[in-house]
Design an enzyme around this catalytic site. Sequence first.
Site, short mmCIF file in Angstrom:
data_model
loop_
_atom_site.label_atom_id
_atom_site.label_comp_id
_atom_site.label_asym_id
_atom_site.label_seq_id
_atom_site.Cartn_x
_atom_site.Cartn_y
_atom_site.Cartn_z
CB CYS A 196 -1.11 -0.20 1.50
SG CYS A 196 -2.40 -1.16 0.96
CG HIS B 171 -2.99 3.56 1.92
ND1 HIS B 171 -3.17 3.91 0.71
CD2 HIS B 171 -3.22 2.79 2.47
CE1 HIS B 171 -3.78 1.66 0.62
NE2 HIS B 171 -4.28 1.66 2.01
CG ASN C 47 -6.74 -0.36 0.90
OD1 ASN C 47 -6.12 0.29 -0.09
ND2 ASN C 47 -5.99 -1.26 1.53
#
Length: 329
Positions: A116, A256, A286
């Site tokens: 990520c 994020h 996500n």
Amino acid sequence: MNKISAAITAVGAYVPEYVLTNQILETMVDTNDEWITSRTGIKERRILKDDGKGTSYLAIKAAQDLINKKGIDPRNIELVIVATATPDMKAASTASFTASEIGAVNAFSFDMDAACSSFLFGMSVAASYIESGRYKNVLLIGADKMSSIINYKDRATCIIFGDGAGAVLFEGSNEGLGLQDEYLRSDGTGREFLQATYGGSSHKLTAEALADGGQYAFQEGRTVFKNAVFNMADAAERILKRNNLTKETVDWLAAHQANKRIIDATANRIELEPEKVMMNIEKYGNTTSATLPLLINDYESQLKKGDNVIFAAFGGGFNWGAIYLKWAY
Ligand code: UT7
């Protein structure tokens, strides 16, 4: 001679059409809209349904959006980096195929994976090429087809992830705009808590592993959550302190989009008002490497030249950090 800084001068994005809502997920696994919304902030995510299309499909669309918006000739692009945790295939990089398909025929290209944090670390890499003066522009794409490694029978992961891509162009600035500072870290002892174990060089994807769902991503959510809250907030706070930034002088937090509670915790640590916190997790979930460019694409019209933007991410590996960037247009 003035030092060259690395500025973002264009943004593009793409998300697939199919919308996987919390209500649809309720029919697939034992979950409900109230749980997902209160625990994560996610309402829906986009899924690339076509099995024959991989991450490059998303990356190409995002890059083409940028090229059309900025009106650049792709033959002038010098480097294409695709930040991704879900490359099209194990060998033959997603970036080289993407570069050819968009007409960046004079560029070299490579993939980058830091889960990520791939896009955040990619910003550091792209900026370094510009600051060194060796290249005039770098196209950095964050793209992930997370649905390719998600088990839609596992409620711990399938409610979180979505597919998408975003692209930014880095170019030199003589005005001191662009990337100012970075604090980036990794801790490999955390890899057991978030991984797609099989199919790499250490664990063969055998028939037994496949039968056990070994091709899918696994996450020990609670442990990842605790580490994400601590480290993302810590990185953001450090970047503010060492650049003498305050809640008044920071204009935006682009964090994020893994869980709204993690983003809120980071914003609270640096005492930032909610209006300054970019948020689109409710629409996309996500998207791993795509969350940061999708955010700046959604907020592009609100960003002003000189705005102080703090980027922050945390993800599998573990990998995390924060970047301070001055918006350039
Ligand atoms: O981007 C990469 C980094 N990833 C992250 O940052 C993700 C970090 N982790 C998280 O965001 C959260 O841990 C999750 C959203 C994954 C889970 O939220 P949580 O508040 O940590 O829940 P939990 O795993 O502690 O589970 C709480 C309860 C459990 O039931 P019991 O044991 O309390 O009876 C779970 O079985 O919620 C249950 N549960 C669910 N219930 C309904 C877990 N998943 C679900 C679900 N729907 N989808």
